[in-house]
Design an enzyme around this catalytic site. Structure first.
Site, mmCIF file in Angstrom:
data_model
loop_
_atom_site.group_PDB
_atom_site.id
_atom_site.type_symbol
_atom_site.label_atom_id
_atom_site.label_comp_id
_atom_site.label_asym_id
_atom_site.label_seq_id
_atom_site.Cartn_x
_atom_site.Cartn_y
_atom_site.Cartn_z
ATOM 1 N N THR A 1 42.168 -23.332 31.716
ATOM 2 C CA THR A 1 41.653 -23.367 33.085
ATOM 3 C C THR A 1 42.598 -24.056 34.059
ATOM 4 O O THR A 1 43.529 -24.756 33.668
ATOM 5 C CB THR A 1 40.300 -24.108 33.126
ATOM 6 O OG1 THR A 1 40.509 -25.481 32.808
ATOM 7 C CG2 THR A 1 39.293 -23.491 32.166
ATOM 8 N N ASP A 2 42.285 -23.859 35.336
ATOM 9 C CA ASP A 2 42.987 -24.599 36.380
ATOM 10 C C ASP A 2 42.238 -25.913 36.620
ATOM 11 O O ASP A 2 41.280 -26.224 35.907
ATOM 12 C CB ASP A 2 43.100 -23.751 37.652
ATOM 13 C CG ASP A 2 41.757 -23.341 38.245
ATOM 14 O OD1 ASP A 2 40.716 -23.967 37.903
ATOM 15 O OD2 ASP A 2 41.734 -22.388 39.039
ATOM 16 N N ALA A 3 42.636 -26.652 37.627
ATOM 17 C CA ALA A 3 42.026 -27.956 37.896
ATOM 18 C C ALA A 3 40.542 -27.852 38.243
ATOM 19 O O ALA A 3 39.788 -28.808 38.067
ATOM 20 C CB ALA A 3 42.773 -28.664 39.025
#
Length: 150
Positions: A21-23
């Site tokens: 995932t991203d942040a």
């Protein structure tokens, strides 16, 4: 989703981890391709063939082309159902239709098609898919779409 011959597509279960995932906890778009690659590998394993063994025998599968369409995001900790269905089977290549769905509600998150070529490990030139493997793929769902001479 069922194949035209009534055989359900192979389905691989996986989980979304933090590294996917991203942040914001949303799966980064390219990771869907990784999930689909794993499903194709597990489909091959389910048919009784290991990529490591095939490579030792001088055979590799390489992605010739990929197409993906994104519908909704997967998020951290989601369990995914990733299908792999052979929709075209040729002498030295095959086309997979794949979907990534969220397990809890079966919502379609991403779908795509992948043309995979069979090549020789020593020179990466096209080669025929071995008969046993071809027959296994045909039984998995590609029997009605085989085209001779390709």
């Amino acid at each position: 989703m069922r194949a035209q011959n009534g055989v359900p597509p192979f389905t691989h279960r996986c989980r979304v981890y933090f590294e996917d995932t991203d942040a914001g906890g949303i799966v980064y778009y390219v990771n869907y391709l990784k999930f689909m690659e794993r499903a194709r590998t597990e489909c091959l394993r389910d048919l009784g063939f290991l990529q490591s063994t095939l490579a030792e025998e001088g055979l590799l599968f390489v992605v010739h082309s990929a197409e993906a369409r994104y519908h909704a995001p997967a998020k951290l900790d989601d369990e995914l159902l990733v299908s792999a269905e052979v929709i075209e089977l040729n002498r030295a290549s095959l086309r997979f239709r794949q979907q990534v769905r969220r397990a809890t509600d079966e919502a379609l998150l991403c779908e795509g098609q992948f043309m995979v070529a069979c090549v020789r490990a020593d020179n990466l030139k096209p080669r025929a898919i071995p008969q046993a493997l071809h027959a296994a793929f045909a039984g998995q769902g590609g029997a009605g779409t085989s085209r001779a001479g390709e």
